[in-house]
Design a protein around this motif. Structure first.
Motif, mmCIF file in Angstrom:
data_model
loop_
_atom_site.group_PDB
_atom_site.id
_atom_site.type_symbol
_atom_site.label_atom_id
_atom_site.label_comp_id
_atom_site.label_asym_id
_atom_site.label_seq_id
_atom_site.Cartn_x
_atom_site.Cartn_y
_atom_site.Cartn_z
ATOM 1 N N CYS A 219 -4.303 -0.558 0.095
ATOM 2 C CA CYS A 219 -4.141 -2.127 0.605
ATOM 3 C C CYS A 219 -6.565 -1.926 0.763
ATOM 4 O O CYS A 219 -6.640 -0.892 0.353
ATOM 5 N N GLU B 252 0.648 -2.805 3.671
ATOM 6 C CA GLU B 252 -0.460 -4.124 3.237
ATOM 7 C C GLU B 252 -0.182 -4.342 2.070
ATOM 8 O O GLU B 252 0.448 -4.032 1.428
ATOM 9 N N HIS C 41 -0.203 4.017 1.144
ATOM 10 C CA HIS C 41 -0.244 5.221 1.655
ATOM 11 C C HIS C 41 1.109 4.446 3.331
ATOM 12 O O HIS C 41 1.355 4.001 3.490
ATOM 13 N N HIS D 50 -7.135 0.926 3.064
ATOM 14 C CA HIS D 50 -6.746 2.579 2.495
ATOM 15 C C HIS D 50 -7.782 2.365 1.303
ATOM 16 O O HIS D 50 -8.577 3.999 1.377
ATOM 17 N N CYS E 17 0.653 -0.941 0.148
ATOM 18 C CA CYS E 17 -0.349 -0.261 0.280
ATOM 19 C C CYS E 17 1.126 1.341 0.272
ATOM 20 O O CYS E 17 1.743 1.654 0.787
ATOM 21 N N CYS F 199 1.552 2.066 5.673
ATOM 22 C CA CYS F 199 0.786 1.324 5.750
ATOM 23 C C CYS F 199 1.746 0.012 4.875
ATOM 24 O O CYS F 199 2.426 0.077 4.020
HETATM 25 ZN ZN LIG Z 1 -2.958 0.731 3.429
#
Ligand SMILES: [Zn+2]
Length: 149
Positions: free
Chosen positions: A23, A15, A10, A26, A8, A13
């Protein structure tokens, strides 16, 4: 250090990717922000919330007043002409209008659902209207006198 592109985008993050570089959590957050913004834009452009005018009289009037500022700011930004009240703050005014319109949407939906209004509404409302009233009084939106030209 560049983040791996399989996670991800973000910040903080890790993920795995689901959609649009994010992800699933998000991505959902991003979509929710977009839905809120779209609803605010519909309110500003058409005066409508979920397809009709606000039922709440106060919200209807507030939205109407906000739309006057929105129109001024749009005109200035889209046509590159300086508005004599907003002056160089027209692009920011667009964002203030969107923030407040988002709150109006939340309030109107709560009102339609017979639910109590959220507390966050008041602070955004005051903040935005304070800025416009400063501008209207000939100051910069933060209440500071404009520098002499
Ligand atoms: Zn994320």
């Amino acid at each position: 250090m560049r983040k791996r592109t399989t996670v991800c985008s973000h910040s903080d993050c890790e993920e795995p990717l689901q959609f649009a570089g994010l992800c699933s959590e998000h991505y959902e957050e991003h979509q929710e922000k977009r839905r809120r913004r779209d609803a605010a834009l519909q309110a500003l452009h058409q005066g409508q919330i979920d397809g009709r005018l606000p039922d709440d009289q106060e919200l209807r009037e507030e939205l109407q007043k906000l739309r006057c500022w929105w129109d001024r700011a749009c005109l200035s930004v889209n046509h590159h002409v300086q508005d004599n009240i907003l002056q160089d703050e027209a692009p920011y005014a667009l964002e203030w209008c969107i923030s407040l319109a988002q709150e109006i949407v939340v309030s109107e939906r709560a009102s339609r659902a017979g639910q109590p209004d959220s507390g966050a509404f008041t602070s955004t409302r005051e903040w935005v209207w304070k800025r416009f009233s400063n501008l209207q009084a000939g100051y910069m939106s933060n209440g500071v006198k404009r520098p002499a030209k």
